[in-house]
Design a protein around this motif. Structure first.
Motif, mmCIF file in Angstrom:
data_model
loop_
_atom_site.group_PDB
_atom_site.id
_atom_site.type_symbol
_atom_site.label_atom_id
_atom_site.label_comp_id
_atom_site.label_asym_id
_atom_site.label_seq_id
_atom_site.Cartn_x
_atom_site.Cartn_y
_atom_site.Cartn_z
ATOM 1 N N ALA A 171 0.834 -1.197 0.000
ATOM 2 C CA ALA A 171 0.000 0.000 0.000
ATOM 3 C C ALA A 171 0.869 1.247 0.000
ATOM 4 O O ALA A 171 2.047 1.200 0.366
ATOM 5 N N THR A 172 0.277 2.361 -0.394
ATOM 6 C CA THR A 172 0.937 3.667 -0.327
ATOM 7 C C THR A 172 0.551 4.335 0.989
ATOM 8 O O THR A 172 -0.328 3.851 1.711
ATOM 9 N N GLU A 173 1.168 5.471 1.276
ATOM 10 C CA GLU A 173 0.805 6.232 2.479
ATOM 11 C C GLU A 173 -0.672 6.633 2.454
ATOM 12 O O GLU A 173 -1.355 6.569 3.476
ATOM 13 N N ALA A 174 -1.168 7.034 1.288
ATOM 14 C CA ALA A 174 -2.587 7.413 1.168
ATOM 15 C C ALA A 174 -3.484 6.210 1.464
ATOM 16 O O ALA A 174 -4.533 6.354 2.117
ATOM 17 N N ASP A 175 -3.087 5.040 1.010
ATOM 18 C CA ASP A 175 -3.864 3.819 1.279
ATOM 19 C C ASP A 175 -3.870 3.498 2.769
ATOM 20 O O ASP A 175 -4.889 3.066 3.310
ATOM 21 N N VAL A 176 -2.741 3.709 3.432
ATOM 22 C CA VAL A 176 -2.645 3.484 4.873
ATOM 23 C C VAL A 176 -3.615 4.419 5.596
ATOM 24 O O VAL A 176 -4.351 4.000 6.490
ATOM 25 N N GLU A 177 -3.639 5.684 5.177
ATOM 26 C CA GLU A 177 -4.567 6.653 5.786
ATOM 27 C C GLU A 177 -6.019 6.230 5.569
ATOM 28 O O GLU A 177 -6.841 6.313 6.490
ATOM 29 N N ASP A 178 -6.341 5.777 4.349
ATOM 30 C CA ASP A 178 -7.707 5.322 4.056
ATOM 31 C C ASP A 178 -8.091 4.133 4.932
ATOM 32 O O ASP A 178 -9.204 4.076 5.461
ATOM 33 N N ALA A 179 -7.179 3.177 5.078
ATOM 34 C CA ALA A 179 -7.461 1.992 5.907
ATOM 35 C C ALA A 179 -7.689 2.411 7.355
ATOM 36 O O ALA A 179 -8.612 1.904 8.017
ATOM 37 N N PHE A 180 -6.889 3.323 7.838
ATOM 38 C CA PHE A 180 -7.048 3.821 9.207
ATOM 39 C C PHE A 180 -8.417 4.488 9.377
ATOM 40 O O PHE A 180 -9.106 4.265 10.377
ATOM 41 N N LYS A 181 -8.844 5.272 8.385
ATOM 42 C CA LYS A 181 -10.159 5.930 8.430
ATOM 43 C C LYS A 181 -11.293 4.909 8.431
ATOM 44 O O LYS A 181 -12.377 5.172 8.947
ATOM 45 N N MET A 182 -11.051 3.738 7.847
ATOM 46 C CA MET A 182 -12.062 2.663 7.830
ATOM 47 C C MET A 182 -12.108 1.913 9.149
ATOM 48 O O MET A 182 -12.896 0.989 9.303
ATOM 49 N N GLY A 183 -11.242 2.269 10.092
ATOM 50 C CA GLY A 183 -11.223 1.604 11.396
ATOM 51 C C GLY A 183 -10.297 0.409 11.468
ATOM 52 O O GLY A 183 -10.318 -0.347 12.439
ATOM 53 N N LEU A 184 -9.467 0.253 10.441
ATOM 54 C CA LEU A 184 -8.532 -0.868 10.396
ATOM 55 C C LEU A 184 -7.180 -0.423 10.935
ATOM 56 O O LEU A 184 -6.874 0.770 10.960
ATOM 57 N N VAL A 185 -6.358 -1.396 11.337
ATOM 58 C CA VAL A 185 -4.989 -1.118 11.746
ATOM 59 C C VAL A 185 -4.111 -1.503 10.565
ATOM 60 O O VAL A 185 -3.863 -2.688 10.328
ATOM 61 N N PRO A 186 -3.671 -0.508 9.771
ATOM 62 C CA PRO A 186 -2.898 -0.824 8.574
ATOM 63 C C PRO A 186 -1.442 -1.136 8.878
ATOM 64 O O PRO A 186 -0.812 -0.508 9.728
#
Length: 176
Positions: free
Chosen positions: A51-66
């Motif tokens: 994943a990219t940094e933006a993907d990590v941020e999106d996953a975090f916003k979804m409530g996941l621990v990226p």
């Protein structure tokens, strides 16, 4: 901060371009269903993979621990720390994450695809069924902390089957 919690793991590429077919939204939705039942605090949902940094941020916003772009050693540690593996990929030729989870002795919940039905796992065609299975597995783990039973596959039977298909095709073309 994972002690006393059920660690749910998903390993796949979770880049924006692949999130849909990898079922990442369904994975996050499962966590959301736990929140609706006020049960999400007893779970940790890990999203690991490329994943990219933006993907990590999106996953975090979804409530996941990226956990992005891990080394093999770090990935092995995550599989060892996990309690349950969940993957809702929409199509795969062979789901390596599921095979790795089984090799680490994890119970697996996955989307109901033909590739996933080849594994000795629970497949679910809708999120309510996945939620029921997840809660049953959590209860089972709480009652019985038996040692994991790894399931590993060798490729010989599959290679022999493929070899047979190739020989059959070559033979049929030679007869034309």
């Amino acid at each position: 901060g994972w002690d006393g919690k059920t660690v749910v793991l998903n390993v796949c590429r979770f880049t924006k371009a692949e999130r849909y077919y990898k079922g990442v939204d369904e994975y996050a939705d499962l966590k959301g269903k736990l929140a609706e039942k006020n049960m999400s605090d007893s779970f940790i949902f890990i999203m690991a993979g490329k994943a990219t940094e933006a993907d990590v941020e999106d996953a975090f916003k979804m409530g996941l621990v990226p956990k992005a772009n891990l080394s093999d050693d770090d990935l092995v540690e995550l599989y060892a720390a996990a309690d349950i593996y969940v993957n809702f990929s929409k199509w795969e030729g062979y789901n390596l994450g599921i095979a790795q989870a089984l090799a680490m002795g994890l119970p697996v919940i996955a989307s109901d695809t033909s590739a996933h039905r080849e594994f000795p796992i629970v497949t679910c065609s809708h999120s309510e069924h996945a939620l029921e299975v997840l809660l049953r597995l959590k209860d089972k783990l709480a009652v019985s902390r038996t040692p994991r039973s790894p399931i590993a596959y060798d490729w010989n039977s599959h290679l022999q089957e493929l070899d047979g298909y190739i020989k059959e095709i070559v033979l049929s073309r030679n007869q034309l």
